[in-house]
Design a protein around this motif. Structure first.
Motif, PDB file in Angstrom:
ATOM      1  N   ASN A 270       0.819  -1.127   0.072  1.00  0.00           N
ATOM      2  CA  ASN A 270       0.226  -0.184  -0.016  1.00  0.00           C
ATOM      3  C   ASN A 270       0.905   1.139  -0.019  1.00  0.00           C
ATOM      4  O   ASN A 270       1.698   1.583   0.813  1.00  0.00           O
ATOM      5  CB  ASN A 270      -0.854   0.046   1.269  1.00  0.00           C
ATOM      6  CG  ASN A 270      -2.098   1.052   1.329  1.00  0.00           C
ATOM      7  OD1 ASN A 270      -1.493   2.296   0.804  1.00  0.00           O
ATOM      8  ND2 ASN A 270      -3.256   0.457   1.602  1.00  0.00           N
ATOM      9  N   SER A 271       0.867   2.215  -1.030  1.00  0.00           N
ATOM     10  CA  SER A 271       1.566   3.199  -1.090  1.00  0.00           C
ATOM     11  C   SER A 271       1.422   4.271  -0.199  1.00  0.00           C
ATOM     12  O   SER A 271       2.270   5.155   0.103  1.00  0.00           O
ATOM     13  CB  SER A 271       1.677   3.843  -2.662  1.00  0.00           C
ATOM     14  OG  SER A 271       0.295   4.048  -2.840  1.00  0.00           O
ATOM     15  N   LEU A 272       0.370   4.213   0.497  1.00  0.00           N
ATOM     16  CA  LEU A 272       0.045   5.304   1.525  1.00  0.00           C
ATOM     17  C   LEU A 272       0.824   5.132   2.915  1.00  0.00           C
ATOM     18  O   LEU A 272       0.956   5.781   3.854  1.00  0.00           O
ATOM     19  CB  LEU A 272      -1.404   5.287   1.930  1.00  0.00           C
ATOM     20  CG  LEU A 272      -2.321   5.837   0.698  1.00  0.00           C
ATOM     21  CD1 LEU A 272      -3.701   5.581   0.874  1.00  0.00           C
ATOM     22  CD2 LEU A 272      -1.828   7.318   0.292  1.00  0.00           C
TER      23      LEU A 272
ATOM     24  N   ILE B 278       1.690   0.935   9.268  1.00  0.00           N
ATOM     25  CA  ILE B 278       1.397  -0.493   9.086  1.00  0.00           C
ATOM     26  C   ILE B 278       0.614  -1.131  10.164  1.00  0.00           C
ATOM     27  O   ILE B 278      -0.370  -1.823   9.707  1.00  0.00           O
ATOM     28  CB  ILE B 278       2.885  -1.307   9.253  1.00  0.00           C
ATOM     29  CG1 ILE B 278       3.820  -0.991   8.180  1.00  0.00           C
ATOM     30  CG2 ILE B 278       2.766  -2.714   9.172  1.00  0.00           C
ATOM     31  CD1 ILE B 278       5.312  -1.440   7.946  1.00  0.00           C
ATOM     32  N   GLY B 279       0.727  -0.737  11.358  1.00  0.00           N
ATOM     33  CA  GLY B 279      -0.449  -1.252  12.402  1.00  0.00           C
ATOM     34  C   GLY B 279      -1.736  -0.724  12.095  1.00  0.00           C
ATOM     35  O   GLY B 279      -2.731  -1.964  12.171  1.00  0.00           O
ATOM     36  N   GLU B 280      -1.905   0.339  11.436  1.00  0.00           N
ATOM     37  CA  GLU B 280      -3.273   0.587  11.007  1.00  0.00           C
ATOM     38  C   GLU B 280      -3.866  -0.153   9.974  1.00  0.00           C
ATOM     39  O   GLU B 280      -4.968  -0.469   9.861  1.00  0.00           O
ATOM     40  CB  GLU B 280      -3.387   2.287  10.526  1.00  0.00           C
ATOM     41  CG  GLU B 280      -4.480   2.565  10.371  1.00  0.00           C
ATOM     42  CD  GLU B 280      -4.954   4.178  10.506  1.00  0.00           C
ATOM     43  OE1 GLU B 280      -4.145   4.909  10.716  1.00  0.00           O
ATOM     44  OE2 GLU B 280      -6.032   4.787  10.396  1.00  0.00           O
ATOM     45  N   LEU B 281      -2.914  -0.332   8.927  1.00  0.00           N
ATOM     46  CA  LEU B 281      -3.087  -1.209   7.680  1.00  0.00           C
ATOM     47  C   LEU B 281      -3.582  -2.621   8.211  1.00  0.00           C
ATOM     48  O   LEU B 281      -4.652  -3.103   7.589  1.00  0.00           O
ATOM     49  CB  LEU B 281      -1.931  -1.214   6.677  1.00  0.00           C
ATOM     50  CG  LEU B 281      -1.908  -1.955   5.610  1.00  0.00           C
ATOM     51  CD1 LEU B 281      -2.744  -1.164   4.400  1.00  0.00           C
ATOM     52  CD2 LEU B 281      -0.807  -2.374   4.958  1.00  0.00           C
ATOM     53  N   ALA B 282      -2.894  -3.087   9.138  1.00  0.00           N
ATOM     54  CA  ALA B 282      -3.421  -4.408   9.501  1.00  0.00           C
ATOM     55  C   ALA B 282      -4.521  -4.529  10.250  1.00  0.00           C
ATOM     56  O   ALA B 282      -5.495  -5.181  10.117  1.00  0.00           O
ATOM     57  CB  ALA B 282      -2.148  -5.223  10.101  1.00  0.00           C
ATOM     58  N   PHE B 283      -4.650  -3.571  11.304  1.00  0.00           N
ATOM     59  CA  PHE B 283      -5.597  -3.743  12.426  1.00  0.00           C
ATOM     60  C   PHE B 283      -6.313  -2.425  12.627  1.00  0.00           C
ATOM     61  O   PHE B 283      -7.052  -2.363  13.766  1.00  0.00           O
ATOM     62  CB  PHE B 283      -5.060  -4.219  13.844  1.00  0.00           C
ATOM     63  CG  PHE B 283      -4.070  -5.644  13.560  1.00  0.00           C
ATOM     64  CD1 PHE B 283      -5.076  -6.928  13.528  1.00  0.00           C
ATOM     65  CD2 PHE B 283      -2.999  -5.653  13.607  1.00  0.00           C
ATOM     66  CE1 PHE B 283      -4.523  -7.898  13.482  1.00  0.00           C
ATOM     67  CE2 PHE B 283      -2.376  -6.953  13.624  1.00  0.00           C
ATOM     68  CZ  PHE B 283      -3.108  -8.052  13.422  1.00  0.00           C
ATOM     69  N   GLY B 284      -6.456  -1.678  11.897  1.00  0.00           N
ATOM     70  CA  GLY B 284      -7.194  -0.388  11.955  1.00  0.00           C
ATOM     71  C   GLY B 284      -6.645   0.556  12.890  1.00  0.00           C
ATOM     72  O   GLY B 284      -5.613   0.465  13.327  1.00  0.00           O
ATOM     73  N   SER B 285      -7.555   1.551  13.429  1.00  0.00           N
ATOM     74  CA  SER B 285      -6.936   2.466  14.400  1.00  0.00           C
ATOM     75  C   SER B 285      -6.337   1.920  15.516  1.00  0.00           C
ATOM     76  O   SER B 285      -5.362   2.131  16.179  1.00  0.00           O
ATOM     77  CB  SER B 285      -8.040   3.494  14.921  1.00  0.00           C
ATOM     78  OG  SER B 285      -9.509   2.740  15.289  1.00  0.00           O
TER      79      SER B 285
ATOM     80  N   TYR C 258       1.963  -8.878   9.050  1.00  0.00           N
ATOM     81  CA  TYR C 258       1.993  -9.318   7.941  1.00  0.00           C
ATOM     82  C   TYR C 258       1.172 -10.492   7.566  1.00  0.00           C
ATOM     83  O   TYR C 258       0.445 -10.288   6.485  1.00  0.00           O
ATOM     84  CB  TYR C 258       3.650  -9.868   7.815  1.00  0.00           C
ATOM     85  CG  TYR C 258       3.845 -10.539   6.338  1.00  0.00           C
ATOM     86  CD1 TYR C 258       3.660 -11.941   6.317  1.00  0.00           C
ATOM     87  CD2 TYR C 258       4.193  -9.894   5.303  1.00  0.00           C
ATOM     88  CE1 TYR C 258       3.941 -12.808   4.936  1.00  0.00           C
ATOM     89  CE2 TYR C 258       4.478 -10.455   3.923  1.00  0.00           C
ATOM     90  CZ  TYR C 258       4.208 -11.662   3.817  1.00  0.00           C
ATOM     91  OH  TYR C 258       4.427 -12.499   2.788  1.00  0.00           O
ATOM     92  N   LEU C 259       0.912 -11.164   8.527  1.00  0.00           N
ATOM     93  CA  LEU C 259      -0.022 -12.188   8.392  1.00  0.00           C
ATOM     94  C   LEU C 259      -1.499 -11.623   8.232  1.00  0.00           C
ATOM     95  O   LEU C 259      -2.378 -12.062   7.303  1.00  0.00           O
ATOM     96  CB  LEU C 259       0.034 -13.272   9.775  1.00  0.00           C
ATOM     97  CG  LEU C 259       1.025 -14.301   9.745  1.00  0.00           C
ATOM     98  CD1 LEU C 259       0.921 -15.092  11.020  1.00  0.00           C
ATOM     99  CD2 LEU C 259       1.071 -15.007   8.361  1.00  0.00           C
ATOM    100  N   LYS C 260      -1.701 -10.782   8.986  1.00  0.00           N
ATOM    101  CA  LYS C 260      -3.093 -10.126   8.732  1.00  0.00           C
ATOM    102  C   LYS C 260      -3.184  -9.267   7.225  1.00  0.00           C
ATOM    103  O   LYS C 260      -4.383  -9.419   6.542  1.00  0.00           O
ATOM    104  CB  LYS C 260      -3.262  -8.846   9.708  1.00  0.00           C
ATOM    105  CG  LYS C 260      -4.778  -8.364   9.642  1.00  0.00           C
ATOM    106  CD  LYS C 260      -5.659  -9.309  10.436  1.00  0.00           C
ATOM    107  CE  LYS C 260      -6.791  -8.879  10.020  1.00  0.00           C
ATOM    108  NZ  LYS C 260      -7.553  -7.640  10.303  1.00  0.00           N
ATOM    109  N   VAL C 261      -2.125  -8.656   6.774  1.00  0.00           N
ATOM    110  CA  VAL C 261      -2.292  -7.951   5.400  1.00  0.00           C
ATOM    111  C   VAL C 261      -2.378  -8.974   4.471  1.00  0.00           C
ATOM    112  O   VAL C 261      -3.084  -8.855   3.642  1.00  0.00           O
ATOM    113  CB  VAL C 261      -1.039  -7.063   5.512  1.00  0.00           C
ATOM    114  CG1 VAL C 261      -0.815  -6.361   4.049  1.00  0.00           C
ATOM    115  CG2 VAL C 261      -0.964  -5.680   6.398  1.00  0.00           C
TER     116      VAL C 261
END
Ligand SMILES: Nc1ncnc2c1ncn2[C@@H]1O[C@H](COP(=O)(O)OP(=O)(O)OP(=O)(O)O)[C@@H](O)[C@H]1O
Length: 720
Positions: A392-394, A401-408, A679-682
């Motif tokens: 994800n380029s953002l 990364i934490g937010e990408l995987a598990f939200g806020s 990583y596993l979540k993403v």
């Protein structure tokens, strides 16, 4: 061009013969090898690209370079031909052709105006730089067409300095001249339209005029390209001689004056290190050192990223040789980026190197295998973070990364771990200062009125007072620069300990124990501590100019870390065995020069880096409460943070407690657990994980286990 890949232009320039062509060609090879379709262009009137690649690349067209797996094309623009084209287009409109024509029509007045343009002079003896301006504009014409859209890197091997400098002022001059010619042509056209129709020249004139107009537009584009900070970089190539450095300094000044983005300096042909120098080599080396020092103190050059390329004993010709040059130069680029990584590691783990012999004494010799395993795992989890970012380029930071995987919630958890790690590292630095200063001045006591403060505590307070003003600084650029010395200081400490063992009489006689099962958890947590640095990997990755080398940088860093820490662990343990202290500097013989150097080195480092640790925490508090504009509140927050670390440093009874807590709990979470589960979540929908899935789950479990057992080992850590 692939979507999202921005085209970049690199112009390499400098004094004649310093190796511009070799560097441009090897940079182009490097880009192509890293998956960028690349064109390398020579606009130097004396072409040597063909010589450099040992292939015939002449002819003024794009020629594929053989010997590479990825697309690399070369283009040697023939400046003579380009200039002739320009000359014929201009002459048709305002040069001697038009002048004769107007004279014959009795339009002498306009002909005089033409004389003012000194066009004839310009075309007959073109000023240096004209060829190149025209050549570059020709390249622009090439690369702007749809079919060349795939090329994401364009490398220019430009003409020597003098030409380049004149080239920079040329676009403005030509722009004005051609503009005048065109205007004049319009006047002539209206005054003589009736006569021209008789001669039937109208069409050809309009045609030529269009060509001239096109050329003018391209000149403007060349000028814009040179000044575009987003897509263009001018790299100065020099050699370590006083003359070349002086010329580079002038070039750099002129480039900056013309707003041309210049950030890097390649110092080519630096004599490689050698154990035995002949008289000639040692004189030459001294000369080169002088020139290198000159670069460091030169106001124009000192702020550039300087990359050194060694003088090699073969001629750099052909793709394999260029690839070799690429590797040796890339290592320099890598080492610059790795400095950044190591600088970070040092900010946090300046103490890791001191505790590593203690870790080995806790686990015994066999625990060295665990040390290696932890190193490999931490390197791998660094790559997992990179993959998350690539998805994800953002994503730009670890909390992202934490937010990408598990939200806020993911973001909050990562933030807590990151900032706690920084905060505890700041406390460690204070404790480190107190311990080492006390070791240097064992009899010192502090009396404040009736209050008597013990030596160690007094020194912690003193260190706190020294670093306090640095925490108020908003711009930490200078401190960041100083802290690059962290890499060096670790090396100095290793050398001093080695010196104490080999020369100061301590010797390497301790046998140690093979394995101490009870001490393995402590050893593990301290080992993790040495390899953690993951919190800022994403930030570094985002800020890297060439992200494709991130993995190489990572490997290099981990190999260097493993070697340096491994060496320190082995020599420290051989010297002091089970009696080694959690900071090996505390074991060193008192009064010896090597001990003093080691201790002073470990003392100065934290003082320069302390503010860097507190800055991200202070910044986020200020951002959170939107207080960043209130200077006095900002100072108050930073002072409060600094005081709290001093208070905690005074109340935490033993250095190892803090190291163990951060090492086991925070470091293992940030370096093993979080990257694995994020990583596993993403990538949860990816079916290709297979065996990797098992490995990642095992790493996550190990990370969690170390985090938990780290808590239980605190009781084991008692002062020796
Ligand atoms: N690091 C190096 N070690 C050894 N030889 C080198 C190195 N760099 C360049 N050379 C050699 O120096 C010579 C000049 O190099 P190159 O043609 O790249 O310089 P240049 O700056 O482009 O020259 P010019 O200004 O004449 O175009 C070549 O023979 C090249 O092989």
């Amino acid at each position: 061009m692939a979507a999202g890949v921005q085209r970049k232009y690199y112009m390499l320039g400098g004094k004649g013969g310093v190796g511009k062509t070799s560097c441009a060609a090897s940079l182009a090879v490097k880009f192509a090898n890293h998956g960028h379709p690349t064109i390398v262009v020579s606009t130097d009137p004396a072409h040597s690209l063909s010589d450099s690649f040992a292939q015939d690349l002449s002819g003024g067209n794009l020629v594929p370079v053989d010997g590479l797996d990825s697309p690399l094309y070369a283009l040697e623009i023939n400046p003579e031909k380009a200039r002739d084209e320009f000359r014929s287009a201009s002459q048709k409109n305002g040069g001697t052709g038009v002048k004769d024509f107007m004279d014959s029509m009795g339009l002498g007045m306009l002909a005089d105006q033409l004389g003012e343009l000194k066009l004839g002079e310009l075309l007959d003896s073109p000023p240096p730089g004209l060829d190149e301006a025209i050549a570059i504009s020709k390249v622009m014409q090439f690369v702007e067409s749809q079919e060349y859209n795939i090329f994401s890197r364009i490398v220019f091997d430009t003409a020597p300095t003098g030409h380049t400098l004149r080239l920079l002022s040329l676009p403005d001059f030509l722009d004005a001249s051609i503009g005048k010619i065109l205007k004049l042509r319009q006047k002539i056209a209206s005054a003589t339209s009736a006569i021209k129709s008789v001669f039937g020249k109208e069409e050809s004139q309009a045609d030529a005029s269009g060509k001239l107009e096109q050329l003018r537009e391209r000149m403007v584009k060349v000028r814009e390209l040179f000044r575009d900070t987003e897509s263009t970089e001018f790299i100065i190539v020099t050699i370590p001689t006083v003359m070349a450095v002086s010329e580079s300094s002038r070039l750099c000044g002129s480039l900056k004056k013309e707003s041309v983005p210049v950030r890097r300096l390649i110092v080519n042909q630096v004599l490689p290190p050698s154990a035995s120098d002949c008289k000639f080599c040692s004189m030459k080396r001294k000369d080169q050192m002088r020139a290198l020092q000159m670069i460091q103190s030169d106001p124009e050059l000192m702020n550039l990223n300087s990359i050194q390329a060694p003088l090699v004993d073969v001629e750099i010709r052909g793709v394999p040789a260029l690839r070799f040059m690429d590797t040796i130069t890339v290592i320099q680029v890598l080492s610059m980026d790795s400095l950044l990584l190591r600088q970070y590691e040092q900010n946090f783990k300046g103490v890791g190197i001191l505790s590593i012999p203690y870790a080995l004494s806790e686990g015994g010799w066999l625990s060295l295998a665990l040390f290696l395993l932890i190193g490999i795992i931490c390197c791998y989890t660094g790559l997992l973070l990179q993959r998350c970012m690539d998805s994800n380029s953002l994503v730009r930071t670890y909390p992202d990364i934490g937010e990408l995987a598990f939200g806020s919630w993911g973001r909050i958890v990562v933030c807590v771990f990151m900032y706690l790690e920084l905060y505890l590292a700041a406390i460690e630095f204070m404790i480190l200062e107190g311990d080492n200063l006390h070791k240097l001045f064992p009899t010192a006591n502090f009396n404040m009125g009736r209050l008597k403060i013990g030596g160690k505590q007094g020194f912690v307070l003193l260190a706190g007072l020294i670093v306090l003003p640095t925490t108020w600084l908003r711009s930490l650029g200078v401190l960041a620069y100083v802290s690059i010395g962290g890499v060096l200081s670790s090396l100095i400490v290793v050398c001093c300990v080695l010196w104490a063992g080999a020369i100061d009489g301590v010797g390497f006689h301790e046998k140690g124990i093979l394995v101490n099962w009870r001490g393995i958890p402590t050893a593990l947590s301290l080992y993790v501590f040495c390899f953690s640095g993951h919190s800022v990997f994403p930030t570094i990755y985002t800020s890297m100019k060439d992200r494709t080398i991130f993995s190489k940088v990572l490997y290099l860093c981990f190999v260097l870390c493993t070697l340096m820490y491994g060496l320190m662990a082995i020599i420290g343990y051989l010297m002091y065995g089970q009696a080694v202290n959690p900071q090996v500097t505390l074991n060193l013989p008192v009064g010896k020069l090597s001990s003093k150097i080691a201790i002073y080195t470990t003392l100065i480092n934290p003082l320069t880096k302390y503010a860097l640790l507190l800055m991200p925490i202070a910044n986020s508090i200020e951002d959170w409460f939107e207080l960043s504009k209130l200077r006095s509140i900002s100072i108050l927050i930073r002072t409060g943070l600094a005081i709290s670390t001093v208070v905690l440093a005074l109340t935490v009874p033993f250095f190892g407690y803090v190291v163990a807590l951060t090492g086991s709990f925070l470091s293992s979470t940030a370096t093993m657990l979080l990257p694995s589960i994020c990583y596993l979540k993403v990538f949860k929908n990816s079916r290709r994980l297979g065996m990797e899935l098992v490995i990642i789950i095992a790493i996550a479990a190990l990370g969690a286990a170390i985090a938990v057992i780290g808590e239980t080992i605190l009781d084991d850590l008692t002062p020796r």
